[in-house]
Design a protein around this motif. Structure first.
Motif, PDB file in Angstrom:
ATOM      1  N   TYR A 183     -78.077  27.363  -9.862  1.00 39.34           N
ATOM      2  CA  TYR A 183     -77.428  28.410  -9.053  1.00 39.34           C
ATOM      3  C   TYR A 183     -78.109  29.714  -9.446  1.00 39.34           C
ATOM      4  N   GLU A 184     -78.796  30.328  -8.513  1.00 43.03           N
ATOM      5  CA  GLU A 184     -79.609  31.488  -8.886  1.00 43.03           C
ATOM      6  C   GLU A 184     -79.381  32.673  -7.947  1.00 43.03           C
ATOM      7  N   ILE A 185     -79.387  33.853  -8.525  1.00 40.40           N
ATOM      8  CA  ILE A 185     -79.229  35.074  -7.724  1.00 40.40           C
ATOM      9  C   ILE A 185     -80.356  36.044  -8.089  1.00 40.40           C
ATOM     10  N   GLU A 186     -81.043  36.528  -7.057  1.00 41.31           N
ATOM     11  CA  GLU A 186     -82.041  37.586  -7.273  1.00 41.31           C
ATOM     12  C   GLU A 186     -81.310  38.912  -7.160  1.00 41.31           C
ATOM     13  N   VAL A 187     -80.903  39.408  -8.297  1.00 41.44           N
ATOM     14  CA  VAL A 187     -80.029  40.586  -8.315  1.00 41.44           C
ATOM     15  C   VAL A 187     -80.689  41.820  -7.679  1.00 41.44           C
ATOM     16  N   LEU A 188     -81.990  41.931  -7.780  1.00 38.77           N
ATOM     17  CA  LEU A 188     -82.656  43.122  -7.230  1.00 38.77           C
ATOM     18  C   LEU A 188     -82.560  43.195  -5.704  1.00 38.77           C
ATOM     19  N   ARG A 189     -82.284  42.081  -5.056  1.00 32.63           N
ATOM     20  CA  ARG A 189     -82.162  42.097  -3.595  1.00 32.63           C
ATOM     21  C   ARG A 189     -80.719  42.281  -3.147  1.00 32.63           C
ATOM     22  N   CYS A 190     -79.790  42.179  -4.082  1.00 37.72           N
ATOM     23  CA  CYS A 190     -78.359  42.232  -3.738  1.00 37.72           C
ATOM     24  C   CYS A 190     -77.941  43.629  -3.279  1.00 37.72           C
ATOM     25  N   LEU A 233     -68.132  39.522  -8.914  1.00 38.38           N
ATOM     26  CA  LEU A 233     -68.920  40.694  -9.304  1.00 38.38           C
ATOM     27  C   LEU A 233     -68.147  41.388 -10.420  1.00 38.38           C
ATOM     28  N   THR A 234     -68.739  41.430 -11.598  1.00 40.01           N
ATOM     29  CA  THR A 234     -68.054  42.048 -12.735  1.00 40.01           C
ATOM     30  C   THR A 234     -68.144  43.572 -12.623  1.00 40.01           C
ATOM     31  N   ASP A 235     -67.458  44.276 -13.520  1.00 37.82           N
ATOM     32  CA  ASP A 235     -67.547  45.747 -13.489  1.00 37.82           C
ATOM     33  C   ASP A 235     -68.678  46.267 -14.381  1.00 37.82           C
ATOM     34  N   HIS A 236     -69.536  45.373 -14.813  1.00 37.05           N
ATOM     35  CA  HIS A 236     -70.650  45.786 -15.695  1.00 37.05           C
ATOM     36  C   HIS A 236     -71.804  46.356 -14.858  1.00 37.05           C
ATOM     37  N   TYR A 237     -72.234  47.557 -15.182  1.00 35.04           N
ATOM     38  CA  TYR A 237     -73.287  48.192 -14.384  1.00 35.04           C
ATOM     39  C   TYR A 237     -74.503  48.630 -15.216  1.00 35.04           C
ATOM     40  N   GLU A 238     -74.415  48.440 -16.524  1.00 33.25           N
ATOM     41  CA  GLU A 238     -75.532  48.918 -17.364  1.00 33.25           C
ATOM     42  C   GLU A 238     -76.490  47.771 -17.660  1.00 33.25           C
ATOM     43  N   TYR A 239     -77.305  47.426 -16.693  1.00 35.00           N
ATOM     44  CA  TYR A 239     -78.234  46.317 -16.934  1.00 35.00           C
ATOM     45  C   TYR A 239     -79.642  46.635 -16.434  1.00 35.00           C
ATOM     46  N   SER A 240     -80.043  47.879 -16.620  1.00 36.20           N
ATOM     47  CA  SER A 240     -81.422  48.232 -16.275  1.00 36.20           C
ATOM     48  C   SER A 240     -82.368  47.526 -17.249  1.00 36.20           C
ATOM     49  N   ASP A 274     -87.983  39.799 -14.173  1.00 37.55           N
ATOM     50  CA  ASP A 274     -87.382  38.520 -14.580  1.00 37.55           C
ATOM     51  C   ASP A 274     -85.944  38.697 -15.070  1.00 37.55           C
ATOM     52  N   ALA A 275     -85.694  39.853 -15.697  1.00 29.83           N
ATOM     53  CA  ALA A 275     -84.354  40.093 -16.235  1.00 29.83           C
ATOM     54  C   ALA A 275     -83.301  40.121 -15.140  1.00 29.83           C
ATOM     55  N   PHE A 276     -83.743  40.325 -13.904  1.00 28.02           N
ATOM     56  CA  PHE A 276     -82.795  40.426 -12.788  1.00 28.02           C
ATOM     57  C   PHE A 276     -82.716  39.136 -11.980  1.00 28.02           C
ATOM     58  N   TYR A 277     -83.389  38.114 -12.468  1.00 26.99           N
ATOM     59  CA  TYR A 277     -83.281  36.809 -11.818  1.00 26.99           C
ATOM     60  C   TYR A 277     -82.250  36.012 -12.599  1.00 26.99           C
ATOM     61  N   MET A 278     -81.060  35.902 -12.032  1.00 30.52           N
ATOM     62  CA  MET A 278     -79.938  35.311 -12.745  1.00 30.52           C
ATOM     63  C   MET A 278     -79.875  33.808 -12.507  1.00 30.52           C
TER      64      MET A 278
END
Ligand code: SF4
Ligand code: SF4
Length: 181
Positions: free
Chosen positions: A94-101, A118-125, A130-134
């Motif tokens: 199960y994969e999400i490309e977060v940068l396209r969301c 969708l969690t309330d976490h927003y500090e994930y720069s 690759d870090a944004f491919y969940m």
């Protein structure tokens, strides 16, 4: 030009008003926060980083129906399934490309099992894409980190329907028996 306009021009009333406002602001409490030293408390219902909730046995709630993937306007969710020994559907990936969301939360609304949030976490720069491919593992870890326990229950209770307690699979629900095509 009216008399009022002439008085305004002669006595520079607009400038005096502007300076008075500036002076007043100098003595009021600043509203700017010095992020990241100063942070606001998390905003309930904020649409931040994705997570996959777990069932009581620790496995993912997701049953691999693919509704979230179908409804996603950015087409950034990919669900890969296979058939188990008892014809049950197994979610292999199960994969999400977060940068396209676009954080519309359609996936959360569409899911019949409350199996993606969708969690309330927003500090994930980060510095790498690759870090944004969940992956499924990362998304489950996000649940543990940001939403597990009471917080997760409140999230469903306050923001999403049906309520979290309705998400359990009914006993009489038909088992998926996929046909090999
Ligand atoms: S929040 Fe919207 S864009 Fe992002 S994964 Fe869900 S459905 Fe897709
Ligand atoms: S997260 Fe929900 S909608 Fe998406 S595949 Fe899993 S069960 Fe279906």
């Amino acid at each position: 030009m009216t008399v009022k306009d002439i008085v305004k021009k002669v006595f520079l009333l607009e400038i005096i008003k502007g300076m008075a406002l500036t002076l007043r602001m100098m003595f009021t409490r600043p509203v700017t926060r010095q992020y990241p030293e100063e942070k606001r408390p998390p905003f309930p219902g904020f649409r931040g980083l994705h997570a996959l909730p777990r069932k009581e046995d620790g496995t993912a709630k997701c049953v691999g129906c693919g509704l979230c993937s179908a409804v996603c306007p950015s087409q950034c969710i990919k669900v890969y399934t296979s058939e188990g020994p008892n014809h049950e559907k197994i979610v292999d990936r199960y994969e999400i490309e977060v940068l396209r969301c676009v954080y519309c939360a359609f996936c959360v609304e569409a899911c019949p099992f409350g199996a993606v949030v969708l969690t309330d976490h927003y500090e994930y720069s980060d510095y790498s894409r690759d870090a944004f491919y969940m992956t499924k593992e990362k998304l489950l870890a996000n649940w543990d980190k940001f939403m597990a326990g009471k917080k997760g229950e409140e999230y469903f209770e306050r923001f999403w329907r049906p309520k979290s307690e309705d998400f359990t699979t009914p006993e009489n629900q038909p088992v998926f028996r996929g046909r090999r095509i």
